[in-house]
Design a protein around this motif. Structure first.
Motif, short mmCIF file in Angstrom:
data_model
loop_
_atom_site.label_atom_id
_atom_site.label_comp_id
_atom_site.label_asym_id
_atom_site.label_seq_id
_atom_site.Cartn_x
_atom_site.Cartn_y
_atom_site.Cartn_z
N GLN A 142 0.83 -1.21 0.00
CA GLN A 142 0.00 0.00 0.00
C GLN A 142 0.86 1.25 0.00
OE1 GLN A 142 -2.78 0.16 3.25
NE2 GLN A 142 -3.78 2.01 2.49
N ARG A 143 1.92 1.24 0.81
CA ARG A 143 2.82 2.41 0.84
C ARG A 143 3.47 2.63 -0.52
NH1 ARG A 143 4.22 0.16 5.93
NH2 ARG A 143 6.11 -0.79 5.05
N GLN A 144 3.96 1.55 -1.12
CA GLN A 144 4.63 1.67 -2.40
C GLN A 144 3.66 2.07 -3.50
OE1 GLN A 144 7.57 2.32 -1.73
NE2 GLN A 144 8.56 0.96 -3.19
N ARG A 145 2.44 1.58 -3.43
CA ARG A 145 1.46 1.93 -4.44
C ARG A 145 1.13 3.42 -4.38
NH1 ARG A 145 -4.27 1.16 -5.37
NH2 ARG A 145 -4.51 0.87 -7.62
N ARG A 146 1.06 3.98 -3.17
CA ARG A 146 0.80 5.42 -3.05
C ARG A 146 1.97 6.22 -3.62
NH1 ARG A 146 -1.42 5.43 1.31
NH2 ARG A 146 -3.49 5.97 0.53
N ARG A 147 3.19 5.76 -3.36
CA ARG A 147 4.36 6.47 -3.91
C ARG A 147 4.36 6.38 -5.44
NH1 ARG A 147 7.22 3.76 0.97
NH2 ARG A 147 7.53 5.54 2.36
N TRP A 148 4.00 5.21 -5.95
CA TRP A 148 3.91 5.03 -7.40
C TRP A 148 2.86 5.96 -8.00
CZ3 TRP A 148 -0.43 3.30 -10.02
CH2 TRP A 148 -0.25 2.97 -11.37
N ALA A 149 1.68 6.03 -7.37
CA ALA A 149 0.61 6.89 -7.87
C ALA A 149 1.02 8.36 -7.80
CB ALA A 149 -0.67 6.66 -7.08
N THR A 150 1.81 8.71 -6.79
CA THR A 150 2.32 10.09 -6.70
C THR A 150 3.15 10.42 -7.93
OG1 THR A 150 2.34 10.03 -4.28
CG2 THR A 150 3.72 11.69 -5.34
N GLN A 151 3.96 9.46 -8.39
CA GLN A 151 4.77 9.71 -9.58
C GLN A 151 3.90 9.93 -10.81
OE1 GLN A 151 8.21 10.07 -9.98
NE2 GLN A 151 7.95 10.34 -7.78
N VAL A 152 2.81 9.18 -10.92
CA VAL A 152 1.90 9.38 -12.05
C VAL A 152 1.36 10.81 -12.04
CG1 VAL A 152 -0.29 8.67 -13.09
CG2 VAL A 152 1.28 6.94 -12.18
N VAL A 153 0.96 11.28 -10.85
CA VAL A 153 0.40 12.62 -10.72
C VAL A 153 1.47 13.67 -10.99
CG1 VAL A 153 -0.58 14.27 -9.07
CG2 VAL A 153 -1.44 11.92 -9.16
N VAL A 154 2.68 13.45 -10.50
CA VAL A 154 3.77 14.41 -10.71
C VAL A 154 4.11 14.52 -12.19
CG1 VAL A 154 6.25 14.73 -10.37
CG2 VAL A 154 4.77 14.32 -8.40
N VAL A 155 4.16 13.39 -12.90
CA VAL A 155 4.43 13.45 -14.34
C VAL A 155 3.35 14.26 -15.04
CG1 VAL A 155 4.68 12.09 -16.45
CG2 VAL A 155 5.74 11.29 -14.34
N ASP A 156 2.10 14.05 -14.65
CA ASP A 156 0.99 14.83 -15.20
C ASP A 156 1.16 16.31 -14.92
OD1 ASP A 156 -1.70 15.53 -16.13
OD2 ASP A 156 -2.23 15.61 -14.01
N GLU A 157 1.49 16.65 -13.69
CA GLU A 157 1.64 18.06 -13.31
C GLU A 157 2.79 18.72 -14.07
OE1 GLU A 157 0.95 21.69 -11.57
OE2 GLU A 157 -0.31 19.90 -11.54
N LEU A 158 3.91 18.03 -14.16
CA LEU A 158 5.05 18.58 -14.89
C LEU A 158 4.70 18.78 -16.37
CD1 LEU A 158 7.87 16.41 -13.30
CD2 LEU A 158 7.56 18.87 -12.97
N ALA A 159 3.98 17.81 -16.94
CA ALA A 159 3.60 17.93 -18.35
C ALA A 159 2.62 19.08 -18.56
CB ALA A 159 2.99 16.61 -18.84
N ARG A 160 1.69 19.28 -17.63
CA ARG A 160 0.76 20.41 -17.75
C ARG A 160 1.52 21.73 -17.82
NH1 ARG A 160 -4.67 20.02 -15.31
NH2 ARG A 160 -5.28 17.83 -15.17
N ARG A 161 2.54 21.83 -17.00
CA ARG A 161 3.30 23.09 -16.95
C ARG A 161 4.08 23.32 -18.24
NH1 ARG A 161 4.80 24.72 -11.17
NH2 ARG A 161 3.05 23.87 -9.98
#
Length: 208
Positions: A41-60
């Motif tokens: 569960q901890r690793q899955r949350r960290r993994w999902a954070t990376q998905v969101v971060v890639v999205d945020e960086l791409a938006r910018r």
């Protein structure tokens, strides 16, 4: 979970966006081997954070490049992710592509910018004769690296555009990963949202 998952350029990325990805992506897309439930569960949350971060960086970067503004992400539905995409891109980027219009827009722009010299395309054609056997040669079981005639191969001119597209795609993806490696330098993660491979936390791993 409330608060923020990361700071990108000093601006908070809400943790709710991570939870939305967790809700949208079934756990089976993430796990490739059994893990203790708490660690998974901890690793899955960290993994999902990376998905969101890639999205945020791409938006910018889409905004900076004045690419067509992507619509808001609808995390309730993630597009299908193939095993080939995961193998080629890693699960983080593969799911980010499915999840984020901005990531897709940026990757498409980077691919479109790439120039493939004629000699590079011809060299690729020459190095990969097995990919260009004619149907008849395939039926005869011709060894493309052994005894073969010129007529056993589809002429370069007939496959040039296909080769150029494939090479442009490969170079564009490399440009995307180069961009992402640099862009991540401005990200600061909240506790519990670190990169899955960050050795500073005990659950770190190097799988993407």
């Amino acid at each position: 979970m409330s608060g923020h998952a990361a700071l990108v350029g000093g601006e908070a990325v809400p943790a709710e966006r991570v939870e939305a990805v967790l809700d949208a992506v079934p756990a089976r897309h993430r796990q490739t081997r059994p893990e203790p439930p708490a660690r998974a569960q901890r690793q899955r949350r960290r993994w999902a954070t990376q998905v969101v971060v890639v999205d945020e960086l791409a938006r910018r970067v889409c905004a900076e490049r004045r690419l067509a503004p992507p619509p808001e992400v609808s995390p309730a539905r993630v597009l299908a992710v193939s095993g080939t995409e995961v193998a080629d891109l890693g699960s983080i980027v593969a799911v980010a592509l499915a999840h984020s219009p901005a990531v897709r827009a940026l990757l498409a722009a980077l691919e479109a910018e790439q120039k493939v010299p004629e000699q590079t395309a011809r060299a690729y054609y020459g190095r990969n004769p097995d990919r260009f056997l004619t149907a008849e040669a395939l039926r005869r079981g011709v060894d493309p690296y052994g005894v073969a005639r010129a007529g056993d191969f589809v002429p370069f001119e007939a496959v040039r555009d296909e080769v150029v597209r494939e090479l442009r795609r490969a170079v564009g993806r490399q440009a995307f990963f180069d961009w992402l490696d640099g862009a991540r330098a401005e990200v600061a993660y909240a506790p519990g949202h670190e990169h899955p491979g960050d050795p500073s936390h005990p659950d770190h791993e190097h799988r993407h």
